[in-house]
Motif scaffolding. Sequence first.
Motif: not given
Length: 232
Positions: A104-105, A108-109, A111, A131-132, A135, A137
Amino acid sequence: MKKVLSQRLECVLSYIPIGSVLVDIGSDHAYLPTEAVKRGVVQKAIAGEVAQGPFLAAQKEVIQSGLTASIDVRKGNGLEVLEKEEGDCIVIAGMGGTLIASILENGKDKLSKNMTLILQPNIGGKSVRNWCVQNGWKCVDECVMKEDGHLYEIIVAVFSPAESHLTEKEQLFGPILLQHREDSVFREKWEREQHEWARILRQLEQANGNEAVDEKRRQLKKNIQYAKEVFS
């Protein structure tokens, strides 16, 4: 021969929004997107796989299912198989939580704010929730399930920066799962974890101290205390 989804993937499938464009990262044999299309849950899907063997297996499954017009099988690492903001439901299942967070990291561009993330870590759900939170989420649904003796968490998240905060305890146990702490599978999972934490802590108590070891001890003691609070 009719393919049967595992209980784990059936549970993941149940969270996919109807009519979405599914992106399944680490799709293996593409069983999940194939079933999602066959059942009319989604109209289109992208199956991403980094390893050559599973990539070819996914292609074969899609071809044999007659779904090449609906499912695009792509080879690549994590979210690099996507164009920016392509798809609106991303599934990353069957990996460790640290790896899911890394995928995800690093991607993430790709998403977008209207996506739904369905994340199924085999271990390390805290890393995913962390992480959520970092960022923007928000965890909107969760479950813990058991299949063939293994315990799995499923985390559903949507972009909502104003509501994404979680305490450390919520990141560890799950904010929604904590509301159902009497669930027998939830209790079994964390009883197993407590035994493992205690085992590791006993080993670390006998190890030579350094900063990393001391920090690990502190975290294990904190986790054990959290568990006592949850189940007291």
